[in-house]
Design a protein around this motif. Structure first.
Motif, PDB file in Angstrom:
ATOM      1  N   LYS A   1       0.831  -1.189   0.000  1.00  0.00           N
ATOM      2  CA  LYS A   1       0.000   0.000   0.000  1.00  0.00           C
ATOM      3  C   LYS A   1       0.881   1.261   0.000  1.00  0.00           C
ATOM      4  CE  LYS A   1      -3.833   2.251   2.413  1.00  0.00           C
ATOM      5  NZ  LYS A   1      -4.787   2.171   3.552  1.00  0.00           N
ATOM      6  N   GLY A   2       0.527   2.185  -0.885  1.00  0.00           N
ATOM      7  CA  GLY A   2       1.251   3.452  -0.970  1.00  0.00           C
ATOM      8  C   GLY A   2       2.416   3.452  -1.921  1.00  0.00           C
TER       9      GLY A   2
ATOM     10  N   GLY B   1      -6.662   3.241  -9.846  1.00  0.00           N
ATOM     11  CA  GLY B   1      -6.293   3.812  -8.562  1.00  0.00           C
ATOM     12  C   GLY B   1      -5.815   5.232  -8.791  1.00  0.00           C
ATOM     13  N   PRO B   2      -5.166   5.874  -7.823  1.00  0.00           N
ATOM     14  CA  PRO B   2      -4.683   7.242  -8.001  1.00  0.00           C
ATOM     15  C   PRO B   2      -3.673   7.356  -9.146  1.00  0.00           C
ATOM     16  CG  PRO B   2      -4.700   6.635  -5.682  1.00  0.00           C
ATOM     17  CD  PRO B   2      -4.958   5.376  -6.444  1.00  0.00           C
ATOM     18  N   VAL B   3      -3.860   8.384  -9.982  1.00  0.00           N
ATOM     19  CA  VAL B   3      -3.021   8.586 -11.168  1.00  0.00           C
ATOM     20  C   VAL B   3      -2.689  10.070 -11.304  1.00  0.00           C
ATOM     21  CG1 VAL B   3      -2.921   8.452 -13.693  1.00  0.00           C
ATOM     22  CG2 VAL B   3      -3.978   6.601 -12.395  1.00  0.00           C
ATOM     23  N   ARG B   4      -1.455  10.334 -11.674  1.00  0.00           N
ATOM     24  CA  ARG B   4      -1.058  11.667 -12.121  1.00  0.00           C
ATOM     25  C   ARG B   4      -0.470  11.527 -13.524  1.00  0.00           C
ATOM     26  NH1 ARG B   4       1.619  15.111  -7.113  1.00  0.00           N
ATOM     27  NH2 ARG B   4      -0.045  14.711  -5.596  1.00  0.00           N
ATOM     28  N   PHE B   5      -0.855  12.453 -14.388  1.00  0.00           N
ATOM     29  CA  PHE B   5      -0.370  12.423 -15.768  1.00  0.00           C
ATOM     30  C   PHE B   5       0.407  13.705 -16.039  1.00  0.00           C
ATOM     31  CE2 PHE B   5      -1.666  13.413 -20.372  1.00  0.00           C
ATOM     32  CZ  PHE B   5      -0.532  12.806 -20.892  1.00  0.00           C
ATOM     33  N   TYR B   6       1.692  13.529 -16.387  1.00  0.00           N
ATOM     34  CA  TYR B   6       2.565  14.636 -16.761  1.00  0.00           C
ATOM     35  C   TYR B   6       2.752  14.609 -18.276  1.00  0.00           C
ATOM     36  CZ  TYR B   6       3.833  14.736 -11.802  1.00  0.00           C
ATOM     37  OH  TYR B   6       3.810  14.810 -10.430  1.00  0.00           O
ATOM     38  N   PHE B   7       2.529  15.749 -18.908  1.00  0.00           N
ATOM     39  CA  PHE B   7       2.738  15.852 -20.353  1.00  0.00           C
ATOM     40  C   PHE B   7       3.755  16.959 -20.597  1.00  0.00           C
ATOM     41  CE2 PHE B   7       1.511  17.692 -24.535  1.00  0.00           C
ATOM     42  CZ  PHE B   7       1.834  16.592 -25.310  1.00  0.00           C
TER      43      PHE B   7
ATOM     44  N   GLU C   1     -11.266   7.448  -9.265  1.00  0.00           N
ATOM     45  CA  GLU C   1     -10.562   6.258  -8.775  1.00  0.00           C
ATOM     46  C   GLU C   1     -11.496   5.131  -8.349  1.00  0.00           C
ATOM     47  OE1 GLU C   1      -8.222   7.923  -5.671  1.00  0.00           O
ATOM     48  OE2 GLU C   1      -7.230   9.345  -7.019  1.00  0.00           O
ATOM     49  N   ILE C   2     -12.649   5.472  -7.791  1.00  0.00           N
ATOM     50  CA  ILE C   2     -13.506   4.420  -7.240  1.00  0.00           C
ATOM     51  C   ILE C   2     -14.630   4.021  -8.181  1.00  0.00           C
ATOM     52  CG2 ILE C   2     -13.013   5.141  -4.872  1.00  0.00           C
ATOM     53  CD1 ILE C   2     -15.776   6.411  -4.766  1.00  0.00           C
ATOM     54  N   ASN C   3     -14.851   4.796  -9.239  1.00  0.00           N
ATOM     55  CA  ASN C   3     -15.898   4.461 -10.204  1.00  0.00           C
ATOM     56  C   ASN C   3     -15.256   3.720 -11.370  1.00  0.00           C
ATOM     57  OD1 ASN C   3     -17.949   4.268 -12.050  1.00  0.00           O
ATOM     58  ND2 ASN C   3     -18.434   6.457 -12.089  1.00  0.00           N
ATOM     59  N   PRO C   4     -15.517   2.420 -11.506  1.00  0.00           N
ATOM     60  CA  PRO C   4     -14.826   1.649 -12.555  1.00  0.00           C
ATOM     61  C   PRO C   4     -15.208   2.073 -13.967  1.00  0.00           C
ATOM     62  CG  PRO C   4     -16.526   0.326 -11.488  1.00  0.00           C
ATOM     63  CD  PRO C   4     -16.411   1.581 -10.679  1.00  0.00           C
ATOM     64  N   ASP C   5     -16.331   2.789 -14.109  1.00  0.00           N
ATOM     65  CA  ASP C   5     -16.767   3.204 -15.443  1.00  0.00           C
ATOM     66  C   ASP C   5     -16.376   4.641 -15.776  1.00  0.00           C
ATOM     67  OD1 ASP C   5     -18.029   0.732 -15.942  1.00  0.00           O
ATOM     68  OD2 ASP C   5     -19.794   1.369 -14.811  1.00  0.00           O
ATOM     69  N   ALA C   6     -15.731   5.325 -14.825  1.00  0.00           N
ATOM     70  CA  ALA C   6     -15.378   6.731 -15.057  1.00  0.00           C
ATOM     71  C   ALA C   6     -14.290   6.839 -16.110  1.00  0.00           C
ATOM     72  CB  ALA C   6     -14.915   7.380 -13.745  1.00  0.00           C
ATOM     73  N   THR C   7     -14.514   7.700 -17.087  1.00  0.00           N
ATOM     74  CA  THR C   7     -13.520   7.971 -18.122  1.00  0.00           C
ATOM     75  C   THR C   7     -13.300   9.467 -18.203  1.00  0.00           C
ATOM     76  OG1 THR C   7     -14.203   6.031 -19.413  1.00  0.00           O
ATOM     77  CG2 THR C   7     -12.920   7.715 -20.559  1.00  0.00           C
ATOM     78  N   VAL C   8     -12.055   9.892 -18.085  1.00  0.00           N
ATOM     79  CA  VAL C   8     -11.695  11.305 -18.149  1.00  0.00           C
ATOM     80  C   VAL C   8     -11.114  11.602 -19.524  1.00  0.00           C
ATOM     81  CG1 VAL C   8     -10.251  13.116 -17.163  1.00  0.00           C
ATOM     82  CG2 VAL C   8     -11.233  11.351 -15.679  1.00  0.00           C
ATOM     83  N   LYS C   9     -11.612  12.667 -20.154  1.00  0.00           N
ATOM     84  CA  LYS C   9     -11.084  13.085 -21.455  1.00  0.00           C
ATOM     85  C   LYS C   9     -10.282  14.363 -21.274  1.00  0.00           C
ATOM     86  CE  LYS C   9     -13.680  12.917 -25.161  1.00  0.00           C
ATOM     87  NZ  LYS C   9     -14.647  13.262 -26.245  1.00  0.00           N
TER      88      LYS C   9
ATOM     89  N   LEU D   1       3.201   8.754 -16.572  1.00  0.00           N
ATOM     90  CA  LEU D   1       2.112   8.422 -15.666  1.00  0.00           C
ATOM     91  C   LEU D   1       2.695   8.004 -14.327  1.00  0.00           C
ATOM     92  CD1 LEU D   1      -0.014   6.316 -18.161  1.00  0.00           C
ATOM     93  CD2 LEU D   1      -0.722   8.498 -17.176  1.00  0.00           C
ATOM     94  N   GLU D   2       2.235   8.621 -13.250  1.00  0.00           N
ATOM     95  CA  GLU D   2       2.584   8.194 -11.904  1.00  0.00           C
ATOM     96  C   GLU D   2       1.353   7.512 -11.311  1.00  0.00           C
ATOM     97  OE1 GLU D   2       4.742  10.618  -8.611  1.00  0.00           O
ATOM     98  OE2 GLU D   2       2.591  10.711  -8.147  1.00  0.00           O
ATOM     99  N   MET D   3       1.505   6.257 -10.919  1.00  0.00           N
ATOM    100  CA  MET D   3       0.369   5.459 -10.443  1.00  0.00           C
ATOM    101  C   MET D   3       0.644   4.949  -9.038  1.00  0.00           C
ATOM    102  SD  MET D   3      -0.012   3.580 -14.127  1.00  0.00           S
ATOM    103  CE  MET D   3       1.771   3.701 -14.315  1.00  0.00           C
ATOM    104  N   LYS D   4      -0.327   5.098  -8.159  1.00  0.00           N
ATOM    105  CA  LYS D   4      -0.172   4.735  -6.753  1.00  0.00           C
ATOM    106  C   LYS D   4      -1.033   3.523  -6.431  1.00  0.00           C
ATOM    107  CE  LYS D   4      -0.479   6.825  -2.137  1.00  0.00           C
ATOM    108  NZ  LYS D   4      -0.804   8.079  -1.382  1.00  0.00           N
ATOM    109  N   TYR D   5      -0.460   2.592  -5.677  1.00  0.00           N
ATOM    110  CA  TYR D   5      -1.192   1.378  -5.310  1.00  0.00           C
ATOM    111  C   TYR D   5      -2.158   1.647  -4.158  1.00  0.00           C
ATOM    112  CZ  TYR D   5      -2.284  -3.207  -3.394  1.00  0.00           C
ATOM    113  OH  TYR D   5      -2.950  -4.305  -2.921  1.00  0.00           O
ATOM    114  N   THR D   6      -3.388   1.147  -4.322  1.00  0.00           N
ATOM    115  CA  THR D   6      -4.340   1.030  -3.217  1.00  0.00           C
ATOM    116  C   THR D   6      -4.948  -0.358  -3.324  1.00  0.00           C
ATOM    117  OG1 THR D   6      -6.315   1.788  -4.382  1.00  0.00           O
ATOM    118  CG2 THR D   6      -4.903   3.494  -3.440  1.00  0.00           C
ATOM    119  N   PRO D   7      -5.553  -0.869  -2.250  1.00  0.00           N
ATOM    120  CA  PRO D   7      -6.195  -2.193  -2.335  1.00  0.00           C
ATOM    121  C   PRO D   7      -7.294  -2.252  -3.387  1.00  0.00           C
ATOM    122  CG  PRO D   7      -5.884  -1.562  -0.044  1.00  0.00           C
ATOM    123  CD  PRO D   7      -5.525  -0.362  -0.862  1.00  0.00           C
TER     124      PRO D   7
END
Length: 773
Positions: free
Chosen positions: A70-71, A96-102, A115-123, A137-143
Motif C-alpha cells: 500500500k502506498g 487507482g490514483p493517477v497523475r499524468f505529466y505531459f 478512482e472508485i468508479n470503474p466506469d469513469a472515463t476522463v477526457k 504516468l505516476e500510479m499509486k497502489y491502493t487495495p
C-alpha cells in the motif's frame, strides 16, 4: 462571400476552361504530397503494455505486481513524435490514483470519483508540438486498484503510436514502466527536489535508478545459450527460418565464399537460389555467385535430436578474403546491431516457396491440428506466427505512421498512403476516375497500389490484433463496427478490382458485405442506423451513411451477382427519405435522432452531397425494370430541384444549405456538380438544361474560389459530428486545406462535368447529322 485566396492564385485564372489541366494538377499535387511510403517496422516487446479493443493501453499494474505494498508508486513513460502542432483528445480510466505529466507539466490528477468508479472515463485535450513529446504516468497502489488505461479518443481513427523512451531503446514501440517503489524511494531519485523522479526520457536509461520494464536484454542464463535455443528451446525435427541481407561492395565479379557450421540439417538460399544444403550436422563451405550490392540470405535450420549440441548455425560470407557485413532485410527501428530475423518453429516438413518465406506482409502457419467436439465434427486449429528478433520477447511489428489525425481530422505534411479510412476511399475513387479520363495509367497504378498496401496486410492485421489486443495497421477495417469503417474504402477497393484483380480484395469484400447485410444494426423497418451505445452518435441515422453503404453494395452486387445487395441499396434510399427528407425545401436533414424521435432539420451541405452522390451510383446500376427505380428517379429529381434552388451566385453552396449566412463549402458543391452532371449524362433529369448550367457554374465556382493554381483544395469543412443548430456547422466545423473529404470529390466532379460536356458535344453532333440528312 467566402474568400480563400486572391483571384490570380486560382486554378481558373491559370487554366481557364482547360478542365484536363485542372484534373492533372489536382491528381499530381495529391500524389506528390503523399509518397508511396511503406509501413514503419519497429521492435515491440509483447511482455510490455498491450492495448484493449478500444485502443487504450492497459496499465493494470495489480496483475503485473501482485505483491505491491500500500502506498507504493510505479511510473510509465513514453514518447510521441509530432510532425506539426496538433490537438489530441486522450482518455484515462483509473484503477487507482493517477497523475499524468505531459511535457513535464502536471496536466491531470485523479479525483476520488475517478478512482472508485470503474466506469469513469476522463477526457483531456493535449497539444502535441513538433518534435518529441513526453508522457509520464505516476500510479499509486491502493487495495482497490493500481494503474490505469490510457489512449486516444476514437483510437482506431486518431491513432496514438507511443515509442519507448531512453537512448538504449531508441526506435522501439511501446511504453516502459517501473517496478513499484515507495514515495521516499522515488523522490530520492530526484536531483532537482521535484515531486517525481528526474525523467530525462531522451537520455540514457542507465542514468535512471528506477528499474524499467520490459527487460531490454537477456538475463545472464539466457545469454549463455545459442540464439535458436534462446528463442525456441530444443525441438527435434522442427525448423526455423532466418532471413538476412548481405552487402557486396566488390565490383570485380569475384564469387562469394559462404562458410559456417550447423548443429543439424541446413539449407541456405541466396536471392532465392539454393546455395548450401547440409543433410546432417557439420561444417560447410561453398562458392556462389552474387551480383554487386545487396542480396537476400534465407536459412532453414532444423533442430537435431542430439541434445548435446545446442540448436544453432553460424554463417560467414566473404569476397577475396574480405568479410561481408550482414544486415536486417528490412529497416526495423529499435533493432540496432541485429542481423537476422527469425520465424518458426515449423512442425511440418514442406518444401517452401522461398519468395513466400521472405515477406513481411503475411503471417506464417506453424502447425494445423484437429480435435473432435464429441459429436463427430472436427475443429481445425492453426498456430501462426510472424518475424521476431534475438531480444527478449521482441517481435517485429509494422505500424501505420504516415499520418496522425487531429480531433479536427486535419492532415499535415505527412503522407496518407497505406491508410484505410473513408475519406481516402473517396480520394482513391477520384484518382481512379481521373487516371481513366486522362488516360494516365500511372495515376491508376498509384491508386490501386494504395488499396493493395492495405489489403495485403489484412491477414497480418487480424493476427496482430489477436496478439496485441489492438491492430497497428488497418485499424478501422479490423475493428469493424460501423459503416464509416468499411463502406467508402471498400467501394473504392471494388472499383480498383477491375484494374488489378488483386486476390486479397475479394475476401475483404465478403466480410464487408456480411457486416452490412447480416450484422449491421437496423431499425424495425430495416433502415440502417448507428446504435453506438455510450457514444455521441448513440441511436442516430446519418445521411452520410447512404454513401458509407450503397456504393459498396452496388459494386459488390455487380461483382458477386448478389442481387439482394442491389435491392438493399435501393431500399435504403426509400427508407432514409422517410426519416430525413425535408419536403418544403426538397433537401435532406443531416441526422435523425431516435433518442428524440425527430430529425435535426439542419441540412448540412456535405451530408446532402453524400446523398445525391450515392443515389447516382445506385441509379446507374439499377435495371430499368427494377420496382424501386421509378421512385428513386422521382427522388433524384426532387433533390436536384431543391439543391439547384439553393445554389449561390458564385456557383457554390453554403455549409448549411438553407442558411446563406454560413460559409461557402467546397465538398458539397463538388458533389452537387457531380450529381447534376451524371443526371444529365444518363438522362434521369426532367429539365436537363437547368442542371447543365448549374453543374458548369459549380465547377467554375470551384476553380475560381476553392482550387488554387498549385492544386490545393480550400473550403472543405472538417469531419462532422451533428447538432440541432446551424451554428455548430458554421462556427465549429471550420474549413481545412487539402482535407481528404474534398480532394477526391473535386477530381470526381471535374471528370463528370467533363464527361457531361463530351456527351453533349456528341449528342449535338448526332442531332445535327440527323437533321441534315
Amino acid at each position: 462571400m467566402t474568400t480563400y485566396f486572391d483571384e490570380p492564385q486560382s486554378m481558373n485564372y491559370r487554366f481557364g476552361e482547360d478542365q484536363d489541366q485542372v484534373l492533372k494538377v489536382l491528381a499530381e499535387r495529391y500524389i506528390g504530397a503523399n509518397a508511396q511510403a511503406d509501413f514503419v517496422y519497429r521492435v515491440f516487446q509483447k511482455s510490455g503494455i498491450l492495448q484493449n479493443e478500444k485502443g487504450l493501453y492497459d496499465l493494470n499494474l495489480s496483475e503485473r505486481f501482485p505483491d505491491t505494498q500500500k502506498g507504493q508508486l510505479a511510473y510509465a513513460a513514453a514518447l510521441v513524435w509530432g510532425d506539426e502542432d496538433r490537438n489530441l483528445d486522450v482518455l484515462i480510466r483509473c484503477y487507482g490514483p493517477v497523475r499524468f505529466y505531459f511535457n513535464e507539466q502536471l496536466v491531470y490528477r485523479s479525483t476520488v470519483m475517478d478512482e472508485i468508479n470503474p466506469d469513469a472515463t476522463v477526457k483531456l485535450g493535449i497539444d502535441i508540438k513538433p518534435g518529441w513529446n513526453m508522457l509520464l504516468l505516476e500510479m499509486k497502489y491502493t487495495p482497490a486498484g493500481f494503474g490505469c488505461q490510457f489512449g486516444s479518443d476514437e483510437g482506431k481513427v486518431r491513432i496514438l503510436n507511443v515509442l519507448a523512451p531512453f537512448q538504449e531503446r531508441q526506435g522501439q514501440a511501446g511504453w516502459v514502466y517501473s517496478k513499484p517503489v515507495s514515495r521516499d524511494e522515488a523522490l530520492s531519485f530526484s536531483t532537482s527536489g521535484g515531486s517525481h523522479p528526474d525523467w530525462n526520457l531522451l537520455g540514457m536509461e542507465q542514468d535512471h535508478q528506477l528499474e524499467w520494464l520490459p527487460e531490454p536484454e537477456w538475463p545472464v542464463e539466457m545469454k549463455n545459450k545459442s540464439t535458436l535455443q534462446r528463442l525456441y528451446g530444443h525441438l527435434p525435427g522442427q525448423r526455423v527460418y532466418a532471413w538476412s541481407r548481405m552487402n557486396n561492395s566488390d565490383s570485380t565479379g569475384s564469387s562469394i565464399r559462404l562458410s559456417g557450421h550447423s548443429s543439424g540439417p541446413l539449407t541456405i538460399w541466396l536471392n532465392g537460389t539454393p546455395a548450401v544444403q547440409l543433410k546432417e550436422a557439420g561444417s560447410f563451405e561453398s562458392e556462389v555467385h552474387a551480383s554487386f550490392g545487396r542480396s537476400d540470405l534465407l536459412v532453414c535450420s532444423e533442430c537435431s535430436s542430439d541434445t548435446a549440441e545446442p540448436w544453432q548455425f553460424t554463417l560467414n560470407a566473404a569476397v577475396n578474403g574480405k568479410q561481408l557485413e550482414l544486415e536486417l532485410p528490412r529497416h526495423v527501428h529499435g533493432a540496432s546491431g541485429e542481423k537476422w530475423m527469425y520465424v518458426g518453429p515449423f512442425e511440418y516438413d514442406v518444401e517452401p516457396d522461398v519468395k513466400e518465406m521472405m515477406r513481411t506482409d503475411r503471417v506464417y502457419t506453424l502447425s494445423v491440428s484437429q480435435d473432435s467436439n464429441g459429436e463427430g465434427s472436427q475443429h481445425v486449429h492453426t498456430k501462426r506466427t510472424y518475424w521476431q528478433l534475438d531480444q527478449p520477447d521482441a517481435w517485429i511489428r509494422p505500424y501505420y505512421e504516415n499520418a496522425m489525425l487531429s480531433n479536427k481530422w486535419t492532415v499535415g505534411s505527412v503522407t496518407n498512403y497505406g491508410r484505410w479510412d473513408y475519406p481516402l476511399g473517396v480520394t482513391v475513387y477520384g484518382l481512379l476516375q481521373t487516371g481513366r479520363y486522362l488516360h494516365r495509367p500511372d495515376i491508376i497504378h498509384y491508386a490501386t497500389e494504395h488499396v493493395q498496401a492495405c489489403t495485403r496486410m489484412y491477414d497480418y492485421s487480424l493476427w496482430d490484433r489477436e496478439q496485441y489486443g489492438f491492430p497497428a495497421v488497418n485499424q478501422q477495417l479490423v475493428m469493424l463496427k460501423m459503416l464509416d469503417n468499411c463502406g467508402s474504402f471498400g467501394s473504392a477497393m471494388l472499383e480498383a478490382y477491375s484494374e488489378c484483380h488483386e486476390p486479397t480484395f475479394l475476401p475483404i469484400a465478403e466480410r464487408i458485405a456480411d457486416f452490412m447485410l447480416s450484422r449491421l444494426e437496423r431499425q424495425e423497418d430495416g433502415a440502417f442506423y448507428r446504435e453506438c451505445i455510450g457514444e455521441f452518435a448513440e441511436n442516430t441515422m446519418w445521411a452520410d451513411d447512404l454513401y458509407m453503404s450503397t456504393p459498396f453494395l452496388v459494386r459488390y452486387a455487380r461483382l458477386s451477382g448478389n442481387t439482394f445487395a442491389l435491392d438493399e441499396a435501393a431500399r435504403q434510399f426509400i427508407l432514409y427519405r422517410k426519416y430525413l427528407f425535408m419536403p418544403e425545401f426538397k433537401i435532406m436533414s443531416h441526422v435523425y435522432d431516435f433518442k428524440y424521435d425527430q430529425a435535426t432539420r439542419i441540412p448540412w451541405g456535405r451530408g446532402n452531397g453524400w446523398t445525391l452522390f450515392s443515389l447516382t451510383e445506385v441509379l446507374e446500376a439499377l435495371p430499368e425494370e427494377h420496382p424501386d427505380r421509378p421512385a428513386l428517379i422521382d427522388f433524384f429529381n426532387e433533390l436536384c430541384e431543391g439543391y439547384a434552388a439553393l445554389q449561390g451566385k458564385d456557383g457554390l453552396w453554403h455549409q448549411v444549405l438553407n442558411d446563406s449566412e454560413t460559409y461557402q463549402e467546397a465538398s458539397c458543391t463538388a458533389m452537387f456538380a457531380y450529381g447534376f452532371a451524371r443526371g444529365v449524362r444518363f438522362g434521369w433529369l426532367e429539365q436537363p438544361n437547368r442542371y447543365i448550367k448549374a453543374s458548369e457554374r459549380a465547377w467554375n465556382g470551384l476553380t475560381c474560389k476553392a482550387i488554387d493554381r498549385q492544386g490545393n483544395v480550400h473550403g472543405v469543412c472538417s469531419g462532422s459530428r451533428y447538432a440541432f443548430t446551424a451554428e455548430y456547422y458554421d462556427k465549429d466545423l471550420l474549413t481545412v486545406t487539402n482535407d481528404n473529404h474534398g480532394i477526391g470529390i473535386m477530381m470526381l466532379a471535374g471528370t463528370e462535368v467533363a464527361k457531361m460536356k463530351e456527351y453533349l458535344t456528341r449528342h449535338t453532333k448526332t442531332s445535327t447529322a440527323v437533321t441534315h440528312s
